[in-house]
Design a protein around this motif. Structure first.
Motif, PDB file in Angstrom:
ATOM      1  N   UNK A 248      16.083  -1.174  19.950  1.00 34.16           N
ATOM      2  CA  UNK A 248      14.636  -1.082  19.762  1.00 34.16           C
ATOM      3  C   UNK A 248      13.997  -1.414  21.096  1.00 34.16           C
ATOM      4  N   UNK A 249      13.205  -0.468  21.620  1.00 32.13           N
ATOM      5  CA  UNK A 249      12.567  -0.724  22.909  1.00 32.13           C
ATOM      6  C   UNK A 249      11.228  -0.003  22.988  1.00 32.13           C
TER       7      UNK A 249
ATOM      8  N   UNK B  17      13.527 -11.127  16.517  1.00 35.86           N
ATOM      9  CA  UNK B  17      12.880 -11.689  17.696  1.00 35.86           C
ATOM     10  C   UNK B  17      11.554 -12.390  17.395  1.00 35.86           C
ATOM     11  N   UNK B  18      11.254 -12.567  16.129  1.00 34.33           N
ATOM     12  CA  UNK B  18      10.016 -13.241  15.692  1.00 34.33           C
ATOM     13  C   UNK B  18       8.777 -12.548  16.240  1.00 34.33           C
TER      14      UNK B  18
ATOM     15  N   UNK C 134      13.250  -0.456  10.899  1.00 34.65           N
ATOM     16  CA  UNK C 134      13.458  -0.817  12.301  1.00 34.65           C
ATOM     17  C   UNK C 134      12.461  -1.877  12.749  1.00 34.65           C
ATOM     18  N   UNK C 135      11.197  -1.693  12.400  1.00 35.08           N
ATOM     19  CA  UNK C 135      10.166  -2.659  12.790  1.00 35.08           C
ATOM     20  C   UNK C 135      10.408  -4.005  12.103  1.00 35.08           C
TER      21      UNK C 135
END
Length: 109
Positions: free
Chosen positions: A104-105, A42-43, A34-35
Motif C-alpha cells: 500500500x503506497x 499503521x494506525x 486495503x484501506x
C-alpha cells in the motif's frame, strides 16, 4: 503506465496483469479492505473513497489472484491517490487469511 487511445491506462510493465472493471462490487470491496488493513497496521485514519482502476493477475495453481488497485481515500480531509496490492487466496488454499494486503503506497504523480 501508458494510456491507450481508449483512455484506459495500460497494465504495469508485467504483461501478466489484466485490466478489470473498477465498477465491480468485488473490486470496491477489495479497496475498502486495503484501506482498513492499512489503517489497522499503521494506525492511520484513512477513509476509503473509491477504486478507480484495477488489474488482476492469476497466480499459479490454486494460489488465487493478485489485484492491483488504484484508489482514492481521504487523508486529513484531502483526497489522496494510493496503489494497493491485495492477494485473494483460492478457495481451499491453506493460508492464514483469505485476503492479504501485500502493499500500500501513495501514488505520486
Amino acid at each position: 503506465m501508458a494510456t491507450t487511445a481508449a483512455g484506459v491506462k495500460s497494465p504495469p510493465s508485467d504483461a501478466l496483469w489484466v485490466f478489470v472493471s473498477a465498477d465491480q462490487l468485488e473490486i470496491q470491496e477489495l479497496g475498502k479492505f486495503a484501506v482498513m488493513e492499512q489503517n489497522k497496521k499503521y494506525h492511520w485514519e484513512l477513509t476509503f473513497n473509491a477504486v478507480y482502476e484495477a488489474w488482476k493477475m492469476t497466480m499459479a495453481a490454486n494460489y488465487g489472484n493478485l489485484y492491483l488497485l488504484h484508489l482514492t481515500a481521504l487523508k486529513n480531509g484531502v483526497v489522496v491517490k494510493y496503489q494497493a496490492v491485495v492477494w485473494v487466496q483460492a478457495e481451499g488454499y491453506c493460508g492464514p487469511e483469505p485476503k492479504t494486503l501485500v502493499s500500500f503506497k501513495e501514488l505520486v504523480l
